[in-house]
Motif scaffolding. Structure first.
Motif, mmCIF file in Angstrom:
data_model
loop_
_atom_site.group_PDB
_atom_site.id
_atom_site.type_symbol
_atom_site.label_atom_id
_atom_site.label_comp_id
_atom_site.label_asym_id
_atom_site.label_seq_id
_atom_site.Cartn_x
_atom_site.Cartn_y
_atom_site.Cartn_z
ATOM 1 N N SER A 21 0.852 -1.195 0.000
ATOM 2 C CA SER A 21 0.000 0.000 0.000
ATOM 3 C C SER A 21 0.881 1.237 0.000
ATOM 4 O O SER A 21 1.984 1.222 0.556
ATOM 5 N N MET A 34 -0.504 6.978 -11.325
ATOM 6 C CA MET A 34 0.400 6.549 -10.265
ATOM 7 C C MET A 34 1.160 5.297 -10.680
ATOM 8 O O MET A 34 0.681 4.504 -11.489
ATOM 9 N N THR A 57 -4.376 0.165 -16.580
ATOM 10 C CA THR A 57 -3.122 -0.312 -16.001
ATOM 11 C C THR A 57 -2.121 -0.742 -17.067
ATOM 12 O O THR A 57 -2.498 -1.135 -18.175
ATOM 13 N N SER A 70 -3.735 -1.164 -8.317
ATOM 14 C CA SER A 70 -5.062 -0.566 -8.209
ATOM 15 C C SER A 70 -4.952 0.700 -7.375
ATOM 16 O O SER A 70 -3.919 0.961 -6.755
ATOM 17 N N ARG A 71 -6.037 1.461 -7.355
ATOM 18 C CA ARG A 71 -6.025 2.709 -6.589
ATOM 19 C C ARG A 71 -7.382 2.962 -5.982
ATOM 20 O O ARG A 71 -8.416 2.508 -6.496
ATOM 21 N N ASP A 72 -7.369 3.702 -4.882
ATOM 22 C CA ASP A 72 -8.589 4.153 -4.224
ATOM 23 C C ASP A 72 -8.456 5.663 -4.079
ATOM 24 O O ASP A 72 -7.727 6.147 -3.202
ATOM 25 N N ASN A 73 -9.119 6.402 -4.944
ATOM 26 C CA ASN A 73 -8.958 7.859 -4.943
ATOM 27 C C ASN A 73 -9.496 8.488 -3.657
ATOM 28 O O ASN A 73 -8.967 9.492 -3.186
ATOM 29 N N ARG A 76 -6.838 8.106 -1.273
ATOM 30 C CA ARG A 76 -5.544 8.569 -1.791
ATOM 31 C C ARG A 76 -4.482 7.500 -1.574
ATOM 32 O O ARG A 76 -3.391 7.750 -1.039
ATOM 33 N N THR A 77 -4.811 6.309 -1.970
ATOM 34 C CA THR A 77 -3.935 5.161 -1.761
ATOM 35 C C THR A 77 -3.824 4.347 -3.045
ATOM 36 O O THR A 77 -4.827 4.170 -3.752
ATOM 37 N N VAL A 78 -2.620 3.864 -3.318
ATOM 38 C CA VAL A 78 -2.393 2.978 -4.447
ATOM 39 C C VAL A 78 -1.858 1.657 -3.906
ATOM 40 O O VAL A 78 -1.115 1.639 -2.921
ATOM 41 N N TYR A 79 -2.283 0.574 -4.524
ATOM 42 C CA TYR A 79 -1.966 -0.769 -4.044
ATOM 43 C C TYR A 79 -1.206 -1.551 -5.109
ATOM 44 O O TYR A 79 -1.318 -1.282 -6.309
ATOM 45 N N CYS A 95 6.338 4.043 -4.415
ATOM 46 C CA CYS A 95 5.310 4.592 -5.299
ATOM 47 C C CYS A 95 5.638 6.041 -5.615
ATOM 48 O O CYS A 95 6.400 6.700 -4.893
#
Length: 114
Positions: A21, A34, A57, A70-73, A76-79, A95
């Motif tokens: 993460s 990202m 992607t 993946s991302r969760d806007n 504000r997190t990218v996985y 990242c």
């Protein structure tokens, strides 16, 4: 000053999985493609995967079919989901935006070894 905080690394056996993460402090997170990068000892940092603002992607050939970005806007997190890990995946993972516009975080160490 944008902060990038990577987490989730560790020691795993070949064939194992990890989920990384990266929490980003920038409000402009959702406006940026990202990426996850990695740097192994004595190697240059390399781009592993990217995810665009609309979720498209791309992957380096070396990880295609094994890693998923993946991302969760809202968070504000990218996985980075890493499966079927190999010893050659051992590196510090970071990242940043696809254009590397922010100062690097501390990264998270991934070690794949039996």
């Amino acid at each position: 000053q944008v902060q990038l905080v990577e987490s989730g690394g560790g020691l795993v056996q070949p064939g194992g999985s990890l989920r990384l993460s990266c929490a980003v402090s920038a409000m402009s997170f959702m406006l940026n493609t990202m990426g996850w990068y990695r740097q192994a000892p004595e190697n240059e940092r390399e781009l592993v995967a990217t995810v665009s603002i609309d979720g498209r992607t791309n992957y380096a050939d070396s990880v295609k079919g094994r890693f998923t970005i993946s991302r969760d806007n809202a968070k504000r997190t990218v996985y980075l989901q890493m499966n079927s890990l190999k010893p050659e995946d051992t590196a510090v993972y970071y990242c940043n935006t696809a254009s590397m516009r922010w100062l690097w975080g501390q990264g998270t160490q991934v070690t794949v070894s039996s």
